[in-house]
Design a protein around this motif. Structure first.
Motif, short mmCIF file in Angstrom:
data_model
loop_
_atom_site.label_atom_id
_atom_site.label_comp_id
_atom_site.label_asym_id
_atom_site.label_seq_id
_atom_site.Cartn_x
_atom_site.Cartn_y
_atom_site.Cartn_z
N LEU B 39 15.29 6.22 -6.20
CA LEU B 39 15.30 5.41 -7.41
C LEU B 39 14.11 5.76 -8.30
O LEU B 39 14.25 5.94 -9.50
N GLN B 40 12.93 5.82 -7.68
CA GLN B 40 11.73 6.20 -8.42
C GLN B 40 10.85 7.02 -7.50
O GLN B 40 10.82 6.78 -6.30
N MET B 41 10.14 7.94 -8.12
CA MET B 41 9.25 8.75 -7.30
C MET B 41 8.07 9.23 -8.14
O MET B 41 8.21 9.48 -9.33
N THR B 42 6.93 9.32 -7.49
CA THR B 42 5.74 9.78 -8.21
C THR B 42 4.79 10.47 -7.25
O THR B 42 4.82 10.23 -6.04
N LYS B 43 3.97 11.34 -7.83
CA LYS B 43 2.86 11.89 -7.06
C LYS B 43 1.77 10.84 -7.07
O LYS B 43 1.16 10.58 -8.11
N TRP B 44 1.57 10.19 -5.94
CA TRP B 44 0.72 8.99 -5.91
C TRP B 44 -0.75 9.33 -6.08
O TRP B 44 -1.43 8.77 -6.92
N ASP B 45 -1.21 10.25 -5.26
CA ASP B 45 -2.64 10.61 -5.35
C ASP B 45 -2.88 11.91 -4.59
O ASP B 45 -2.08 12.33 -3.76
N GLU B 46 -4.01 12.49 -4.92
CA GLU B 46 -4.45 13.68 -4.21
C GLU B 46 -5.85 13.38 -3.73
O GLU B 46 -6.73 13.07 -4.54
N ARG B 47 -6.09 13.41 -2.45
CA ARG B 47 -7.40 12.97 -1.97
C ARG B 47 -7.76 13.62 -0.64
O ARG B 47 -6.92 14.22 0.03
N ARG B 48 -9.04 13.44 -0.32
CA ARG B 48 -9.54 13.89 0.97
C ARG B 48 -9.09 12.86 2.00
O ARG B 48 -9.23 11.66 1.78
N LEU B 49 -8.59 13.32 3.12
CA LEU B 49 -8.10 12.40 4.14
C LEU B 49 -9.26 11.77 4.91
O LEU B 49 -10.34 12.37 5.04
N ALA B 50 -9.03 10.57 5.40
CA ALA B 50 -10.08 9.86 6.13
C ALA B 50 -10.38 10.57 7.45
O ALA B 50 -11.47 10.43 8.00
N TYR B 51 -9.40 11.28 7.97
CA TYR B 51 -9.60 12.09 9.17
C TYR B 51 -8.61 13.24 9.10
O TYR B 51 -7.57 13.12 8.44
#
Lengths: 85, 157
Positions: B39-51
């Motif tokens: 229904l809807q889709m987005t690139k939410w975020d790009e980030r460094r992973l916590a681990y």
């Protein structure tokens, strides 16, 4: 019974403990804000090591704390929060 | 019966750097393959992973609302496991589809930073750290007397 507790020692200055000014987080706020995607908020409610703050400190009701716990666990799984710091 | 789901997909950063659209198409393709409708889709975020996850330290998150039947989630899980591009995924069942359109991480923070949410975001105010240690050091929490440092003076405001 301790003898001389009243007379022999200088009375300690006591302050009443007050939580009146604390912000309570109840159901409404928790539903609106506690989300595994709301990472900065979750970080503020956890220690540097990634452990949850106590209900007392976070100001959560029991319901809100359970909701927070669930969302933190989801965020941990998605590597948004650490399991250990 | 139609069910609504929210899915978050953690994908490989290196692949995303090459072609984000391809990854988005890959994710939505998987959902379509298992009988769901994106229904809807987005690139939410790009980030460094916590681990690190599978040796990867940076990732790109995709967030999607999709509909399907009760078995869609289970089938999707099986498909995602076979995909080498998706490192992790989390599917939540939504009672109802959210009224507001899907938002990225930065859009969400922008929305929450204004208005009523501001106060609740400020719950653990900076400067409480000293209080916490004081509470731990004095184990008499039930005592009507305050711990060594009074919270009213703790710089909470």
């Amino acid at each position: 019974m301790r003898r001389g507790a009243q007379s022999g020692r200088k009375k300690r200055k006591v302050r009443r403990f007050s939580e009146r000014h604390r912000v309570r987080v109840g159901r409404d706020k928790a539903e609106a804000l506690y989300d595994y995607k709301n990472v900065p908020l979750l970080q503020r409610l956890t220690t540097q090591q990634g452990k949850l703050y106590s209900r007392k400190r976070a100001g959560n009701t029991a319901w809100a704390q359970r909701r927070l716990k669930r969302e933190v666990k989801r965020a941990r799984f998605m590597a948004l929060l650490p399991y250990v710091g | 019966m139609v069910k609504y789901y929210e899915g978050m997909f953690l994908t490989h950063n290196k692949e995303a750097r090459k072609d984000t659209d391809y990854l988005a198409a890959h994710v939505s393709g998987l959902i379509e393959k298992v009988g769901g409708t994106v229904l809807q889709m987005t690139k939410w975020d790009e980030r460094r992973l916590a681990y690190p996850v599978k040796g990867v330290t940076h990732g790109v998150y995709f967030l999607a609302y999709f509909s399907g039947d009760a078995a869609t989630d289970a089938r999707l899980r099986a498909e995602v496991r076979l995909s080498s591009l998706i490192l992790r995924h989390l599917t939540l069942h939504l009672e109802e589809l959210p009224e507001q359109p899907i938002e990225t991480f930065s859009e969400m923070q922008l929305r929450l930073s204004g208005g009523e949410a501001r106060t609740a975001l400020d719950i653990p105010a900076p400067g409480l750290d000293e209080d916490e240690t004081a509470t731990v050091a004095v184990p008499r929490i039930g005592d009507e007397h305050a711990p060594a440092s009074d919270r009213r003076d703790g710089g909470e405001r």
